[in-house]
Design a protein around this motif. Sequence first.
Motif, PDB file in Angstrom:
ATOM      1  N   PRO A   1       0.067  -6.976  -4.231  1.00 41.74           N
ATOM      2  CA  PRO A   1       0.092  -7.049  -3.092  1.00 41.74           C
ATOM      3  C   PRO A   1       1.582  -7.824  -3.488  1.00 41.74           C
ATOM      4  CG  PRO A   1      -0.765  -9.219  -3.355  1.00 41.74           C
ATOM      5  CD  PRO A   1      -1.371  -8.282  -4.479  1.00 41.74           C
ATOM      6  N   ILE A   2       2.592  -6.526  -2.814  1.00 39.45           N
ATOM      7  CA  ILE A   2       4.067  -7.028  -2.450  1.00 39.45           C
ATOM      8  C   ILE A   2       4.508  -8.156  -1.774  1.00 39.45           C
ATOM      9  CG2 ILE A   2       4.726  -5.579  -1.117  1.00 39.45           C
ATOM     10  CD1 ILE A   2       6.687  -4.327  -2.851  1.00 39.45           C
ATOM     11  N   ARG A   3       5.161  -9.072  -1.919  1.00 39.25           N
ATOM     12  CA  ARG A   3       5.568 -10.038  -1.543  1.00 39.25           C
ATOM     13  C   ARG A   3       5.768  -9.595   0.007  1.00 39.25           C
ATOM     14  NH1 ARG A   3       6.800 -15.325  -5.411  1.00 39.25           N
ATOM     15  NH2 ARG A   3       4.958 -15.374  -5.526  1.00 39.25           N
TER      16      ARG A   3
ATOM     17  N   CYS B   1      -0.743   2.206   0.496  1.00 34.21           N
ATOM     18  CA  CYS B   1       0.044   0.824   1.337  1.00 34.21           C
ATOM     19  C   CYS B   1      -1.053  -0.290   0.681  1.00 34.21           C
ATOM     20  CB  CYS B   1      -0.274   1.409   2.703  1.00 34.21           C
ATOM     21  SG  CYS B   1      -2.058   1.253   3.317  1.00 34.21           S
ATOM     22  N   GLY B   2      -1.810  -0.545   0.418  1.00 33.72           N
ATOM     23  CA  GLY B   2      -2.656  -1.482   0.036  1.00 33.72           C
ATOM     24  C   GLY B   2      -3.664  -1.947   0.856  1.00 33.72           C
ATOM     25  N   SER B   3      -2.331  -3.370   0.935  1.00 30.41           N
ATOM     26  CA  SER B   3      -2.471  -3.993   1.735  1.00 30.41           C
ATOM     27  C   SER B   3      -2.613  -4.582   3.421  1.00 30.41           C
ATOM     28  CB  SER B   3      -2.722  -6.289   1.840  1.00 30.41           C
ATOM     29  OG  SER B   3      -1.846  -6.018   1.097  1.00 30.41           O
ATOM     30  N   GLY B   4      -1.486  -3.079   3.494  1.00 27.31           N
ATOM     31  CA  GLY B   4       0.171  -3.010   4.280  1.00 27.31           C
ATOM     32  C   GLY B   4       1.079  -3.540   4.452  1.00 27.31           C
ATOM     33  N   THR B   5       1.621  -4.034   3.439  1.00 25.41           N
ATOM     34  CA  THR B   5       2.843  -5.402   3.300  1.00 25.41           C
ATOM     35  C   THR B   5       3.373  -4.497   4.192  1.00 25.41           C
ATOM     36  OG1 THR B   5       1.858  -6.310   1.699  1.00 25.41           O
ATOM     37  CG2 THR B   5       3.683  -6.909   2.922  1.00 25.41           C
ATOM     38  N   LEU B   6       4.157  -3.444   3.580  1.00 25.91           N
ATOM     39  CA  LEU B   6       5.467  -2.432   3.956  1.00 25.91           C
ATOM     40  C   LEU B   6       4.857  -1.937   5.728  1.00 25.91           C
ATOM     41  CD1 LEU B   6       5.789  -0.757   0.781  1.00 25.91           C
ATOM     42  CD2 LEU B   6       7.545  -2.046   2.547  1.00 25.91           C
TER      43      LEU B   6
ATOM     44  N   SER C   1      -1.441   4.828   3.939  1.00 26.08           N
ATOM     45  CA  SER C   1      -2.192   5.127   3.595  1.00 26.08           C
ATOM     46  C   SER C   1      -2.571   4.776   1.518  1.00 26.08           C
ATOM     47  CB  SER C   1      -2.869   6.908   3.073  1.00 26.08           C
ATOM     48  OG  SER C   1      -1.946   7.584   2.356  1.00 26.08           O
ATOM     49  N   ASP C   2      -4.729   4.892   1.298  1.00 22.51           N
ATOM     50  CA  ASP C   2      -4.463   4.653   0.344  1.00 22.51           C
ATOM     51  C   ASP C   2      -5.952   5.491  -0.189  1.00 22.51           C
ATOM     52  OD1 ASP C   2      -3.898   1.177  -1.284  1.00 22.51           O
ATOM     53  OD2 ASP C   2      -5.584   2.273  -2.149  1.00 22.51           O
ATOM     54  N   ILE C   3      -5.869   5.067  -1.743  1.00 23.95           N
ATOM     55  CA  ILE C   3      -6.740   5.940  -1.763  1.00 23.95           C
ATOM     56  C   ILE C   3      -8.336   5.235  -1.754  1.00 23.95           C
ATOM     57  CG2 ILE C   3      -7.007   4.690  -4.362  1.00 23.95           C
ATOM     58  CD1 ILE C   3      -7.578   8.345  -5.406  1.00 23.95           C
ATOM     59  N   ASP C   4      -8.070   3.616  -1.652  1.00 27.27           N
ATOM     60  CA  ASP C   4      -9.323   2.725  -2.233  1.00 27.27           C
ATOM     61  C   ASP C   4     -10.231   2.067  -0.337  1.00 27.27           C
ATOM     62  OD1 ASP C   4     -11.101   0.210  -1.916  1.00 27.27           O
ATOM     63  OD2 ASP C   4      -9.857  -0.386  -3.822  1.00 27.27           O
TER      64      ASP C   4
ATOM     65  N   SER D   1      -6.722   8.083   1.267  1.00 26.59           N
ATOM     66  CA  SER D   1      -6.503   9.307   1.376  1.00 26.59           C
ATOM     67  C   SER D   1      -5.519   9.171  -0.027  1.00 26.59           C
ATOM     68  CB  SER D   1      -5.239  10.491   1.910  1.00 26.59           C
ATOM     69  OG  SER D   1      -4.799  10.973   1.293  1.00 26.59           O
ATOM     70  N   SER D   2      -5.572   9.851  -1.102  1.00 26.30           N
ATOM     71  CA  SER D   2      -5.214  10.121  -2.505  1.00 26.30           C
ATOM     72  C   SER D   2      -3.702  10.930  -1.703  1.00 26.30           C
ATOM     73  CB  SER D   2      -5.360  11.095  -3.382  1.00 26.30           C
ATOM     74  OG  SER D   2      -4.845  10.785  -4.475  1.00 26.30           O
ATOM     75  N   ALA D   3      -2.326   9.624  -2.880  1.00 23.52           N
ATOM     76  CA  ALA D   3      -0.897  10.419  -2.111  1.00 23.52           C
ATOM     77  C   ALA D   3      -0.814  11.754  -2.378  1.00 23.52           C
ATOM     78  CB  ALA D   3      -0.166   9.206  -3.087  1.00 23.52           C
ATOM     79  N   ASP D   4      -1.270  12.335  -3.793  1.00 19.40           N
ATOM     80  CA  ASP D   4      -0.584  13.647  -3.943  1.00 19.40           C
ATOM     81  C   ASP D   4      -1.885  14.807  -3.169  1.00 19.40           C
ATOM     82  OD1 ASP D   4      -4.071  12.981  -4.533  1.00 19.40           O
ATOM     83  OD2 ASP D   4      -3.350  13.580  -6.797  1.00 19.40           O
TER      84      ASP D   4
ATOM     85  N   CYS E   1       7.208   2.604  -0.995  1.00 17.72           N
ATOM     86  CA  CYS E   1       6.168   2.374  -1.759  1.00 17.72           C
ATOM     87  C   CYS E   1       5.953   0.991  -2.591  1.00 17.72           C
ATOM     88  CB  CYS E   1       5.315   3.509  -1.662  1.00 17.72           C
ATOM     89  SG  CYS E   1       5.881   4.965  -2.669  1.00 17.72           S
ATOM     90  N   ASN E   2       5.241   0.661  -3.421  1.00 21.92           N
ATOM     91  CA  ASN E   2       4.897   0.273  -4.641  1.00 21.92           C
ATOM     92  C   ASN E   2       3.968   0.718  -4.914  1.00 21.92           C
ATOM     93  OD1 ASN E   2       3.820  -1.543  -3.273  1.00 21.92           O
ATOM     94  ND2 ASN E   2       3.962  -2.565  -4.844  1.00 21.92           N
ATOM     95  N   PRO E   3       3.686   2.024  -6.104  1.00 22.24           N
ATOM     96  CA  PRO E   3       2.741   2.685  -6.529  1.00 22.24           C
ATOM     97  C   PRO E   3       2.263   2.173  -7.089  1.00 22.24           C
ATOM     98  CG  PRO E   3       4.298   4.289  -6.244  1.00 22.24           C
ATOM     99  CD  PRO E   3       5.310   2.915  -6.472  1.00 22.24           C
TER     100      PRO E   3
HETATM  101  C1  LIG Z   1       0.641  -1.510  -5.746  1.00 24.11           C
HETATM  102  S1  LIG Z   1      -0.726  -1.818  -5.080  1.00 24.11           S
HETATM  103  C2  LIG Z   1       0.118  -1.218  -3.478  1.00 24.11           C
HETATM  104  C3  LIG Z   1       0.451  -2.513  -2.618  1.00 24.11           C
HETATM  105  C4  LIG Z   1       1.015  -2.907  -1.035  1.00 24.11           C
HETATM  106  N1  LIG Z   1       1.676  -2.534  -1.354  1.00 24.11           N
HETATM  107  C5  LIG Z   1       0.414  -3.816  -0.819  1.00 24.11           C
HETATM  108  O1  LIG Z   1       1.487  -5.098  -0.260  1.00 24.11           O
HETATM  109  O2  LIG Z   1      -0.670  -4.830  -0.712  1.00 24.11           O
HETATM  110  C6  LIG Z   1      -1.433  -0.523  -5.134  1.00 24.11           C
HETATM  111  C7  LIG Z   1      -2.148   0.853  -4.231  1.00 24.11           C
HETATM  112  O3  LIG Z   1      -2.120   2.063  -4.941  1.00 24.11           O
HETATM  113  C8  LIG Z   1      -3.285   2.206  -4.800  1.00 24.11           C
HETATM  114  N2  LIG Z   1      -3.314   4.015  -5.096  1.00 24.11           N
HETATM  115  C9  LIG Z   1      -3.735   3.648  -6.266  1.00 24.11           C
HETATM  116  N3  LIG Z   1      -4.783   4.723  -6.747  1.00 24.11           N
HETATM  117  C10 LIG Z   1      -4.090   5.738  -5.584  1.00 24.11           C
HETATM  118  C11 LIG Z   1      -3.893   7.117  -5.198  1.00 24.11           C
HETATM  119  N4  LIG Z   1      -3.840   8.306  -6.028  1.00 24.11           N
HETATM  120  N5  LIG Z   1      -3.465   7.595  -3.672  1.00 24.11           N
HETATM  121  C12 LIG Z   1      -3.214   6.526  -3.170  1.00 24.11           C
HETATM  122  N6  LIG Z   1      -3.338   5.437  -3.516  1.00 24.11           N
HETATM  123  C13 LIG Z   1      -3.516   4.620  -4.776  1.00 24.11           C
HETATM  124  C14 LIG Z   1      -4.312   1.006  -5.043  1.00 24.11           C
HETATM  125  O4  LIG Z   1      -5.265   0.802  -4.334  1.00 24.11           O
HETATM  126  C15 LIG Z   1      -3.512  -0.187  -4.469  1.00 24.11           C
HETATM  127  O5  LIG Z   1      -3.112  -0.177  -3.122  1.00 24.11           O
END
Ligand SMILES: C[S@@+](CC[C@H](N)C(=O)[O-])C[C@H]1O[C@@H](n2cnc3c(N)ncnc32)[C@H](O)[C@@H]1O
Length: 451
Positions: free
Chosen positions: A209-211, A239-244, A298-301, A333-336, A349-351
Amino acid sequence: MSQPLFFCFAPCPRGLEGLLVQELETLPLAGLGQVLKVTPAPGGVSFQADWAGIMQANLWSRCASRILLRLDKKSYRNEQDIYDIALAQPWTDWFDLANDFKVDLTALTGRRAAPTEGTRTKQPPPAGKRTKPASVSHLQSLDFVTLRVKDAVCDHFRERTGQRPDINTQHPDIRIHVFLDDISCTLYLDTSGDALFKRGWRLEKGEAPIRENLAAGLLQLANWPERAAAGLTLLDPFCGSGTLLVEAMLQQLQVAPGLARSFAFECLRPCPLEQWQQVKQQARQQIQLQPLNQIHGSDIDQKMVYRARRNIERAAILYGLPENLPLPTVAMSSADEKAPPAPQGLIICNPPYGERMQVQANRDSVHPAPEETDALFSHWATQLKRHYAGWSVYVISADMQLPKRLRLKESQRLPLFNGPLECRYFRFDMVSGSARHKPSQDSANPGMTPA
Ligand SMILES: C[S@@+](CC[C@H](N)C(=O)[O-])C[C@H]1O[C@@H](n2cnc3c(N)ncnc32)[C@H](O)[C@@H]1O
């Protein structure tokens, strides 16, 4: 009646010092208190403030990690000198026997007695001894110095009251920070307690997660508050945990990020708590309850989607937002493959960073499953070029080769630190066809201009 002014230092993620100066310069609000002589330093900002100013800095700063109040700064030669400096502080005037405390020590690698982020030997180590920077090689060990400062505080209390306060290394009421360079020792009282990026709403996290204060800085560097006012849509496709998403919501509604937590200054004896009530009341009145812009994540997970939604809901409850306020949305969703939620907007974002976590492949994707970072970024770039014309895309990454991987030319790159990780904050302006901007040099300017 005028209150005493204190010398303060607010550490922040390196690269956000300019934003933190701007934040502190907008204080105090509503004429409550004083904040003066705001000056940037590497990894933080020094300033002078009275109690109401310190309260407001804690409550309102989105970028600071802590607000430290300087007690003393003196030269030293050895551990005994540091003990004497600590013993001479009027600890019993600052806090009660009933408050437990902890001592943190940072030895700086250079001749700067100000706490900076990213250049220090941090306390405490998980186990065993810490490595000493060469600048303090004349000291036995940093752990021993920490112990001597703790002894000095206890001895001071014992001399005056016959008893000593307890130590609490996990959740202390009071934190004392010692900063050493080769010749000087500076003692600070931490007025924040838990670091300021711990706003209270993010209880569910992913792997990297990003701070919250870095997320807030990324949004401000992309001029989110102004762009939100202009009605722009925001998307975080990783978005991971949705911080942004939460920080974007707080900025748009002008919610003070500290409104949902407590602070160490509430335990300090000289702190005028009646003013704290006024400062908080004023912050509650400042909230602009307006319909939120479209803020999407959105996030793939699937697990992260669930966590992000829970964090957003928790934030809305903790900050007392009305139940009928539409909150940021999160989809799996997958970002792509993510379709743009609006004709124009802003991606921040922070991929995944190669160093910290694996890229996940979307195996149901119409694309071949990307096993490597390169594959994901190549597919994501194709998606951006095809469908995101008119969008500005801001990406923080430790991968200096990111533009090459995306086959996009950045219009700006800004050095920033994500904890100890040196990163760049890239901006890509998507135009029809492809991004045609010339690559830019690292920008020294903390602000990024809107497209
Ligand atoms: C560095 S973390 C982002 C953390 C987020 N900013 C937070 O504060 O929690 C990267 C995120 O990208 C997601 N991710 C990985 N591959 C992805 C894809 N193909 N499409 C969308 N999300 C993906 C991961 O599940 C992870 O939650």
